[in-house]
Write an enzyme that holds these catalytic residues in place. Structure first.
Site, short mmCIF file in Angstrom:
data_model
loop_
_atom_site.label_atom_id
_atom_site.label_comp_id
_atom_site.label_asym_id
_atom_site.label_seq_id
_atom_site.Cartn_x
_atom_site.Cartn_y
_atom_site.Cartn_z
N ASP A 57 0.87 -1.17 0.00
CA ASP A 57 0.00 0.00 0.00
C ASP A 57 0.91 1.22 0.00
O ASP A 57 1.58 1.51 0.99
CB ASP A 57 -0.91 0.00 1.23
CG ASP A 57 -1.92 1.14 1.22
OD1 ASP A 57 -1.74 2.10 0.44
OD2 ASP A 57 -2.89 1.08 2.00
N ASN A 84 3.91 4.61 -11.44
CA ASN A 84 2.74 4.43 -12.29
C ASN A 84 1.43 4.39 -11.51
O ASN A 84 0.39 4.78 -12.04
CB ASN A 84 2.90 3.14 -13.10
CG ASN A 84 1.59 2.70 -13.71
OD1 ASN A 84 1.13 3.25 -14.70
ND2 ASN A 84 0.95 1.70 -13.10
N TYR A 148 -7.75 14.70 -9.67
CA TYR A 148 -6.75 13.92 -10.40
C TYR A 148 -5.90 14.84 -11.27
O TYR A 148 -4.66 14.74 -11.29
CB TYR A 148 -7.47 12.88 -11.25
CG TYR A 148 -6.61 12.06 -12.17
CD1 TYR A 148 -5.88 10.97 -11.71
CD2 TYR A 148 -6.54 12.36 -13.53
CE1 TYR A 148 -5.10 10.21 -12.57
CE2 TYR A 148 -5.78 11.61 -14.40
CZ TYR A 148 -5.05 10.53 -13.90
OH TYR A 148 -4.28 9.78 -14.77
N ALA A 150 -5.36 18.01 -10.90
CA ALA A 150 -4.52 18.84 -10.05
C ALA A 150 -3.32 18.06 -9.53
O ALA A 150 -2.19 18.58 -9.47
CB ALA A 150 -5.36 19.38 -8.88
N ALA A 151 -3.56 16.80 -9.16
CA ALA A 151 -2.46 15.97 -8.68
C ALA A 151 -1.43 15.71 -9.77
O ALA A 151 -0.21 15.76 -9.53
CB ALA A 151 -3.00 14.65 -8.14
#
Length: 257
Positions: A57, A84, A148, A150-151
């Site tokens: 994790d 990834n 997403y 923005a990340a």
């Protein structure tokens, strides 16, 4: 082969784009270690090589640090980290609480940072490289996946800063992906007719295959890209045709009237 003797870690390397990257690295001669929360449905094999799988994790910093320490010890080196792992459900901003959007940012930005920091020591010793898997969603409006986007924008900037701070020992680059056909594509684009229709909007006439992304990642990890760092490589089939071109009437007027 280009990556003979190299050791690579691919996060989220068991499915979709990650599996395409894993197989490309195996074909290029690398020893590949993949990590994800769930194992692959079947071992990832290519060119007579099989990728190692370790459950992980990436949001657990202690577990991530222990994982990279173990890879460096058991494999003797670490040459490439491909960040990834990521993704997002479709969710308009007003339909989710801040905590839900924050989890998307954590997976797509904080987790790659955590993995990169944990891998930095062995990467520096090997004069290796980091490949961030970004998205065109970080370069344009991303309605329905705003957190997403923005990340991914933050990930590209992080890679550029990291490339400066960690030079000359570690190269850091980003792949900016367009639309990719994976086992989850139907969730975003619909049935086969929908996938074909979306593919026709791409200048090259199709969605990318995971193998297309894998080959680009191999290039950035290889000695062919020895002087490439802090770069963002667009892998999007030519991008998107600007909507205004189809809306404009200037080219539909009868020129002879």
């Amino acid at each position: 082969m280009e990556l003979d003797g190299r050791v690579a870690v691919v996060t989220g390397g068991t499915r979709g784009v990650g599996a395409g990257v894993t197989r490309a690295f195996l074909r290029a001669g690398a020893h590949v270690v993949v990590c994800a929360r769930r194992p692959p449905d079947a071992p990832l094999e290519e060119a007579g090589r099989t990728a190692e799988f370790h459950p992980l994790d990436l949001r657990d910093e202690t577990a991530v640090t222990a994982f990279f320490d173990r890879v460096a010890q058991t494999c003797g080196r670490l040459d490439v980290l491909v960040n990834n792992a990521g993704g997002t459900p479709y969710r308009l901003l007003g339909e989710g609480a801040a905590a839900q959007h924050a989890r998307v940012v954590a997976l797509n930005l904080i987790a790659p940072l955590t993995a990169s920091l944990a891998a930095h020591g062995p990467l520096r010793a090997a004069r290796g490289s980091v490949v961030m898997v970004g998205s065109v969603s970080g370069t344009r409006p991303s309605p329905g996946t705003a957190a997403y986007g923005a990340a991914k924008a933050g990930l590209e900037n992080l890679a550029r800063s990291m490339a400066v701070e960690w030079a000359p020992d570690v190269r850091v680059n980003t792949l900016l992906l367009g639309m990719v056909r994976t086992e989850l594509s139907h969730l975003h684009y619909g049935d086969d007719d929908g996938l074909a229709a979306v593919g026709r909007t791409v200048p090259l006439g199709r969605l990318a295959e995971p193998s297309d992304i894998g080959e680009a990642a191999v290039f950035l990890a290889s000695d062919r890209a020895a002087y490439v760092s802090g770069a963002s490589l667009l892998v999007h089939g030519g991008g998107e045709r600007p909507a205004f071109l189809d809306a404009a009437t200037v080219n539909t007027v009868d020129k002879e009237s």
